[in-house]
Scaffold this motif. Structure first.
Motif, short mmCIF file in Angstrom:
data_model
loop_
_atom_site.label_atom_id
_atom_site.label_comp_id
_atom_site.label_asym_id
_atom_site.label_seq_id
_atom_site.Cartn_x
_atom_site.Cartn_y
_atom_site.Cartn_z
N PHE A 63 0.78 -1.12 0.12
CA PHE A 63 0.05 -0.01 0.07
C PHE A 63 0.88 1.17 -0.03
O PHE A 63 1.79 1.56 0.93
CB PHE A 63 -0.66 0.10 1.42
CG PHE A 63 -2.01 -1.06 1.34
CD1 PHE A 63 -1.70 -2.29 1.58
CD2 PHE A 63 -3.27 -0.66 0.94
CE1 PHE A 63 -2.79 -3.13 1.52
CE2 PHE A 63 -4.27 -1.47 1.14
CZ PHE A 63 -4.02 -2.73 1.49
N THR A 64 0.47 2.19 -0.92
CA THR A 64 1.01 3.48 -0.62
C THR A 64 0.14 4.52 -0.53
O THR A 64 -1.11 4.43 -1.13
CB THR A 64 1.98 3.96 -1.79
OG1 THR A 64 1.23 3.82 -2.89
CG2 THR A 64 3.24 3.30 -1.94
N GLY A 65 -0.01 5.44 0.35
CA GLY A 65 -1.22 6.52 0.72
C GLY A 65 -2.01 5.76 1.48
O GLY A 65 -3.10 5.89 1.23
N TYR A 66 -1.65 4.80 2.32
CA TYR A 66 -2.56 3.91 3.17
C TYR A 66 -3.34 4.91 4.14
O TYR A 66 -4.56 4.26 4.36
CB TYR A 66 -1.60 2.93 4.02
CG TYR A 66 -2.50 2.17 4.95
CD1 TYR A 66 -3.41 1.19 4.10
CD2 TYR A 66 -2.58 1.99 6.21
CE1 TYR A 66 -4.20 0.50 4.81
CE2 TYR A 66 -3.45 1.26 6.93
CZ TYR A 66 -4.11 0.32 6.11
OH TYR A 66 -5.03 -0.59 6.92
N GLN A 67 -2.84 6.26 4.54
CA GLN A 67 -3.66 6.68 5.45
C GLN A 67 -4.97 7.21 4.80
O GLN A 67 -5.85 7.40 5.49
CB GLN A 67 -2.88 8.00 6.03
CG GLN A 67 -2.59 9.06 4.78
CD GLN A 67 -1.23 8.90 4.05
OE1 GLN A 67 -0.92 7.56 4.12
NE2 GLN A 67 -0.76 9.73 3.66
#
Lengths: 239, 152
Positions: free
Chosen positions: A48-52
């Motif tokens: 995941f990237t940008g999981y927030q």
């Protein structure tokens, strides 16, 4: 190949031929992964990237997940359902091929509700209720299939049509639009890329509000496709 | 459903993510002695599935395909260069024939072992390929015993 020419200006036709091969090869593997998941329940690795942003969407619900023809919605739906308590409604076009449609009907996902965008007016009300009740509405926003409302813009400098539905729904419900992409980056390896939400201002100037939101979506879409062109499974010419 | 491991890049070398005994043993050694990779994404979920290793699967596939191509080339009554050129693409299809006849993966491996045993006794360069394959089978068998003894 014409799409690749637009994505990569100045590229050579022979190189794009091999890029096409890679894209179809990637698409075939995505279908295999979907088949393996449906038949054996095996799932791939996930990054995941940008999981927030993804987490925020999962926690709050009442959002629109805007994505593109990338990865596998079956695998993605499974992942979302595992990590979210909210109902997920996927809006998509019906399969054109009768046999594929029958196969899809037989093996449709148990965790995701699928709505077809053929009955647009009825669907709009249902989706508005759903998003207000906290559901996550997943829509593919890189292509207009059939006779549905669209917004004209450009993609990689070429005239393109985008579905108006997600932006109209976001304006009516004031729900955020989360751009989320599922990209196959290796053998049994997928990456979920989530971006900050796009908001459609509630304004009398509907066209200006839509254009601003669409420009934000288009910029993200172009960035993602330029980087992971081999995982963009849009086999019609950009139009 | 498949078990998942969260935010542990070192779990890529988990023996349970590999299929063949030799690969499991290598994975165990890598996990034990190699430097753990850094987490370079926000979240990582690794599936614990024995068919998950790309390196293992591609290595075995290429070995199987190229060795089969050599065995095919050895039976063609052609000039060696021509035979190899014909056998390489043809082998990709021929190795699938037993699967369409109902064979599973162990049967396919057994057939490959039999082919290796046969070509090991044939004169010519193909017997080196066959002996290499037999050596891989032997190494895998030894690794299986080690794995059993060490509980890997």
């Amino acid at each position: 190949m014409r799409n690749l020419k637009a994505i990569k200006p100045g590229s050579f036709a022979v190189v794009n031929f091999f890029r096409c091969y890679r894209t179809f090869w990637n698409f075939a593997w995505t279908l295999c992964d979907t088949g393996l998941f449906r038949e054996r329940g095996t799932v791939p690795d996930w990054e995941f990237t940008g999981y927030q942003h993804f987490e925020k969407m999962q926690e709050s619900g009442g959002a629109i997940l805007l994505t593109a023809h990338m990865g596998s919605y079956d695998l993605g739906a499974h992942l979302f359902a595992e990590r979210s308590g909210h109902r997920i409604v996927m809006v998509r076009a019906r399969e054109r091929d009768p046999e594929t449609r029958e196969y899809e009907e037989k093996r449709k996902s148990e965790v995701v509700e699928i709505e077809f965008n053929t009955k647009a007016s009825d669907l709009a009300i249902d989706l508005l209720h759903a998003v207000r009740d906290g559901s996550i509405i997943a829509v593919q926003g890189d292509r207009v299939a059939g006779d549905i409302a669209d917004i004209k813009s450009t993609l990689f400098g070429k005239p393109a049509r985008f579905p108006a539905g997600p932006f109209a729904l976001a304006m009516a419900s004031q729900a955020p639009i989360y751009p989320v992409f599922i990209i196959r980056t290796g053998r049994r390896l997928y990456r979920v890329v989530a971006y900050p939400p796009i908001r459609v201002a509630a304004s009398r100037d509907r066209q200006a509000a839509f254009t601003a939101a669409l420009d934000a979506w288009r910029a993200i879409l172009e960035e993602v496709i330029a980087k992971w062109w081999f995982s963009w499974f849009l086999f019609d010419e950009i139009a | 459903m498949t078990e998942m491991i969260r935010d542990n890049p070192a779990a890529r070398w988990l023996p349970a993510r590999h299929q063949f005994a030799l690969a499991r043993l290598v994975a165990f050694l890598m996990q034990r002695f190699a430097t753990a990779p850094k987490l370079d994404v926000d979240l990582l979920l690794l599936a614990v599935d024995r068919e998950q290793s790309a390196v293992e699967n591609y290595t075995v596939s290429v070995w199987f395909w190229l060795s089969s191509a050599c065995f095919l080339a050895a039976v063609f009554p052609l000039h060696p260069a021509v035979a190899i050129a014909v056998a390489i693409p043809l082998a990709a299809f021929v190795v699938q024939v037993p699967l369409y006849l109902g064979a599973n993966r162990p049967v396919l491996m057994f057939l490959f072992f039999c082919a290796s045993a046969y070509f090991a006794s044939v004169a010519g360069p193909v017997h080196y390929v066959a002996w290499l394959s037999l050596a891989v089978f032997a190494a895998n068998a030894v690794a299986w015993i080690i794995n059993r003894l060490c509980g890997i």
